[in-house]
Motif scaffolding. Structure first.
Motif, PDB file in Angstrom:
ATOM      1  N   ILE A  75       0.849  -1.182   0.000  1.00  0.00           N
ATOM      2  CA  ILE A  75       0.000   0.000   0.000  1.00  0.00           C
ATOM      3  C   ILE A  75       0.888   1.236   0.000  1.00  0.00           C
ATOM      4  O   ILE A  75       1.880   1.293   0.738  1.00  0.00           O
ATOM      5  CB  ILE A  75      -0.963  -0.010   1.206  1.00  0.00           C
ATOM      6  N   PRO A  76       0.586   2.224  -0.854  1.00  0.00           N
ATOM      7  CA  PRO A  76       1.376   3.461  -0.849  1.00  0.00           C
ATOM      8  C   PRO A  76       1.301   4.153   0.513  1.00  0.00           C
ATOM      9  O   PRO A  76       0.259   4.117   1.184  1.00  0.00           O
ATOM     10  CB  PRO A  76       0.712   4.316  -1.933  1.00  0.00           C
ATOM     11  N   ILE A  77       2.386   4.771   0.936  1.00  0.00           N
ATOM     12  CA  ILE A  77       2.456   5.408   2.248  1.00  0.00           C
ATOM     13  C   ILE A  77       1.391   6.491   2.415  1.00  0.00           C
ATOM     14  O   ILE A  77       0.849   6.668   3.497  1.00  0.00           O
ATOM     15  CB  ILE A  77       3.876   5.956   2.522  1.00  0.00           C
ATOM     16  N   GLU A  78       1.046   7.197   1.321  1.00  0.00           N
ATOM     17  CA  GLU A  78       0.018   8.243   1.401  1.00  0.00           C
ATOM     18  C   GLU A  78      -1.341   7.646   1.750  1.00  0.00           C
ATOM     19  O   GLU A  78      -2.075   8.186   2.574  1.00  0.00           O
ATOM     20  CB  GLU A  78      -0.102   9.007   0.079  1.00  0.00           C
ATOM     21  N   ASP A  79      -1.674   6.519   1.113  1.00  0.00           N
ATOM     22  CA  ASP A  79      -2.948   5.864   1.396  1.00  0.00           C
ATOM     23  C   ASP A  79      -2.957   5.267   2.798  1.00  0.00           C
ATOM     24  O   ASP A  79      -3.962   5.324   3.496  1.00  0.00           O
ATOM     25  CB  ASP A  79      -3.237   4.782   0.353  1.00  0.00           C
ATOM     26  N   LYS A  80      -1.839   4.715   3.225  1.00  0.00           N
ATOM     27  CA  LYS A  80      -1.760   4.143   4.565  1.00  0.00           C
ATOM     28  C   LYS A  80      -2.014   5.228   5.610  1.00  0.00           C
ATOM     29  O   LYS A  80      -2.759   5.026   6.563  1.00  0.00           O
ATOM     30  CB  LYS A  80      -0.393   3.505   4.786  1.00  0.00           C
ATOM     31  N   GLY A  81      -1.406   6.388   5.425  1.00  0.00           N
ATOM     32  CA  GLY A  81      -1.627   7.500   6.355  1.00  0.00           C
ATOM     33  C   GLY A  81      -3.060   7.978   6.356  1.00  0.00           C
ATOM     34  O   GLY A  81      -3.637   8.261   7.404  1.00  0.00           O
ATOM     35  N   GLU A  82      -3.662   8.070   5.182  1.00  0.00           N
ATOM     36  CA  GLU A  82      -5.047   8.524   5.073  1.00  0.00           C
ATOM     37  C   GLU A  82      -6.012   7.523   5.703  1.00  0.00           C
ATOM     38  O   GLU A  82      -6.937   7.912   6.422  1.00  0.00           O
ATOM     39  CB  GLU A  82      -5.401   8.746   3.601  1.00  0.00           C
ATOM     40  N   LEU A  83      -5.804   6.240   5.472  1.00  0.00           N
ATOM     41  CA  LEU A  83      -6.671   5.219   6.059  1.00  0.00           C
ATOM     42  C   LEU A  83      -6.520   5.185   7.585  1.00  0.00           C
ATOM     43  O   LEU A  83      -7.500   5.000   8.300  1.00  0.00           O
ATOM     44  CB  LEU A  83      -6.371   3.846   5.471  1.00  0.00           C
TER      45      LEU A  83
END
Length: 89
Positions: A75-83
């Motif tokens: 999972i991209p780090i940006e999506d991980k942070g957003e989730l």
């Protein structure tokens, strides 16, 4: 006392999208994340008795907090942070 019930479901997913839901139950944005392997939803429930006239008047189901767990291959780090942020709201 009755034992607490846990309802669980697990499934594979072909496409996974997420987005923050606003006041009008419309997502402000929708993002696609690839490579989701599994997603699990847990919704604990417990029967609760209401008494009157020294007897059970009604049995209702009390719902607890719903939790969602997802397993990704990557999972991209940006999506991980957003989730993570959405999960803490």
């Amino acid at each position: 006392m009755a034992e607490q019930k846990n309802y669980r479901a697990s499934t594979g997913v072909n496409e996974f999208y997420y987005g923050a839901v606003g006041d009008n139950v419309i997502a402000d944005y929708v993002e696609r994340v690839k490579f989701l392997q599994t997603i699990t939803v847990e919704m604990p429930q417990e029967p609760v008795r209401a008494y009157g006239d020294n007897q059970t008047a009604e049995i209702a189901v009390s719902g607890g907090d719903v939790s969602v767990t997802a397993g990704f291959h990557k999972i991209p780090i940006e999506d991980k942070g957003e989730l993570t942020w959405l999960g803490n709201c």
